[in-house]
Design an enzyme around this catalytic site. Sequence first.
Site, short mmCIF file in Angstrom:
data_model
loop_
_atom_site.label_atom_id
_atom_site.label_comp_id
_atom_site.label_asym_id
_atom_site.label_seq_id
_atom_site.Cartn_x
_atom_site.Cartn_y
_atom_site.Cartn_z
N ARG A 286 3.75 18.76 1.89
CA ARG A 286 4.20 20.01 1.28
C ARG A 286 3.38 20.37 0.04
NH1 ARG A 286 9.53 21.65 2.86
NH2 ARG A 286 9.44 21.40 5.10
N ASP B 214 -0.11 4.49 -0.11
CA ASP B 214 -0.75 5.73 0.35
C ASP B 214 0.19 6.61 1.17
OD1 ASP B 214 -2.99 4.54 -0.65
OD2 ASP B 214 -3.97 4.25 1.29
N HIS B 215 1.01 5.93 1.97
CA HIS B 215 1.82 6.67 2.94
C HIS B 215 2.92 7.48 2.25
CE1 HIS B 215 -0.44 4.39 5.81
NE2 HIS B 215 -0.18 3.32 5.08
N HIS C 287 -4.08 -4.44 7.40
CA HIS C 287 -4.22 -3.29 8.29
C HIS C 287 -3.44 -3.52 9.57
CE1 HIS C 287 -5.70 0.40 10.00
NE2 HIS C 287 -6.24 0.67 8.83
N THR D 78 -7.00 6.84 9.74
CA THR D 78 -6.91 5.77 8.75
C THR D 78 -8.21 4.96 8.85
OG1 THR D 78 -5.61 3.86 8.01
CG2 THR D 78 -5.69 4.25 10.38
N THR D 79 -8.39 4.00 7.95
CA THR D 79 -9.62 3.20 7.98
C THR D 79 -9.72 2.52 9.35
OG1 THR D 79 -9.14 2.76 5.67
CG2 THR D 79 -10.92 1.50 6.67
N ARG E 99 -6.81 13.14 0.45
CA ARG E 99 -5.78 13.61 1.38
C ARG E 99 -4.39 13.05 1.08
NH1 ARG E 99 -7.40 10.53 6.90
NH2 ARG E 99 -9.33 11.61 6.53
N HIS E 100 -4.33 11.91 0.37
CA HIS E 100 -2.99 11.43 -0.02
C HIS E 100 -2.96 11.05 -1.51
CE1 HIS E 100 -5.03 7.75 1.19
NE2 HIS E 100 -4.80 7.91 2.47
N HIS F 265 -5.45 3.87 -1.94
CA HIS F 265 -6.78 4.26 -1.48
C HIS F 265 -7.06 5.69 -1.94
CE1 HIS F 265 -9.61 4.67 2.31
NE2 HIS F 265 -10.21 5.01 1.18
N GLY G 56 1.06 -1.46 4.35
CA GLY G 56 1.55 -0.14 3.96
C GLY G 56 2.44 0.50 4.99
N HIS G 57 1.83 0.88 6.12
CA HIS G 57 2.52 1.74 7.09
C HIS G 57 3.87 1.20 7.55
CE1 HIS G 57 2.72 4.97 9.99
NE2 HIS G 57 3.15 4.08 10.86
N GLU H 248 -11.49 -8.84 2.36
CA GLU H 248 -10.20 -8.56 3.00
C GLU H 248 -10.50 -8.48 4.49
OE1 GLU H 248 -7.67 -5.42 1.46
OE2 GLU H 248 -6.80 -5.11 3.45
N ASN I 98 0.85 -1.18 0.00
CA ASN I 98 0.00 0.00 0.00
C ASN I 98 0.90 1.25 0.00
OD1 ASN I 98 -1.44 2.25 1.04
ND2 ASN I 98 -3.07 0.87 1.71
N GLU J 218 -8.49 0.85 -3.53
CA GLU J 218 -9.33 0.89 -2.33
C GLU J 218 -10.20 2.12 -2.40
OE1 GLU J 218 -7.74 1.19 1.63
OE2 GLU J 218 -6.38 -0.43 1.12
N ARG K 208 -9.15 8.47 -1.44
CA ARG K 208 -10.14 8.92 -0.46
C ARG K 208 -10.96 10.06 -1.04
NH1 ARG K 208 -8.97 7.09 5.06
NH2 ARG K 208 -10.63 8.50 5.64
N1 PXP Z 1 -6.08 -2.78 3.87
C1 PXP Z 1 -6.98 -1.77 3.96
C2 PXP Z 1 -8.38 -2.03 3.52
C3 PXP Z 1 -6.60 -0.49 4.42
O1 PXP Z 1 -7.50 0.50 4.49
C4 PXP Z 1 -5.25 -0.28 4.76
C5 PXP Z 1 -4.80 1.08 5.23
O2 PXP Z 1 -4.88 2.00 4.21
C6 PXP Z 1 -4.36 -1.35 4.65
C7 PXP Z 1 -4.80 -2.60 4.22
C8 PXP Z 1 -2.91 -1.21 5.01
O3 PXP Z 1 -2.82 -0.92 6.37
P1 PXP Z 1 -1.42 -0.45 6.97
O4 PXP Z 1 -1.04 0.81 6.33
O5 PXP Z 1 -1.72 -0.32 8.43
O6 PXP Z 1 -0.44 -1.57 6.67
#
Ligand code: PXP
Length: 241
Positions: free
Chosen positions: A18, A9-10, A191, A100-101, A49-50, A43, A213-214, A151, A7, A70, A45
Amino acid sequence: MVSLGVNIDHVATIRQARRGIEPDPIAAAIIAELAGASGITAHLREDRRHISDRDIKLLKQIINTRLNLEMAATEEMKNIAIETMPYAVTLVPEKREEVTTEGGLDVIKQKDYLKAYTKELQNHGIIVSIFIDPEFDQVKAASETGAEYIELHTGQYAEAFNTAEENVAFKNLEQAATYAVELNLRVNAGHGLNYNNVKRILNIKNIEELNIGHSIISKAVLVGLDTAVRDMKNILDSFSK
Ligand code: PXP
């Protein structure tokens, strides 16, 4: 073998700090793929936001693996998905105020709506996955929407990791995955997973892909994205049953 969806997004979150052009999540997607990711998750959104509309368009054109979009189950997002044609869509709940979700989608509450929504995406050739909490009623409702995948939300397990609640949270995931397969659903999960808590998850039979992701991007800030993805991929490859 459990495959790894990264993922990104981060990466976009850092760019948006910025409101500039770097770091580019598209570059991150390419590096993640080269390091062994089986898919890229982003994702889009509602508040952008990202990840941006531009990111989704470019990801679809550039990545060689699978794009998992997503999104919330709204009309706007449906139109974007049909225009973009990702490999799969994962439907998630969305609240503007959340960081976050926060939980899985309540499929029971909107089953008929999600059934029609899923069908429309599938008619365009898009695979549908629904992000849910590991609860039997939600799994059953998800199967009744006609979605191919669920999921499973691993957030509760991740939070409970190394506490007295870990076993219960783990069992919920294990039982939900077993039940889903009995109902002919295919199972992904994600997640809150990191390099430690992911290992136990790999004992659950039937999980096809983990979306992470994170923890990967956090490690990437310190040691580089290639290493961060490869390290996670090595864990998935060596601990998968
Ligand atoms: N799966 C879903 C549905 C999510 O919303 C997210 C967070 O965006 C992730 C997986 C990944 O989660 P994380 O960033 O905590 O690894």
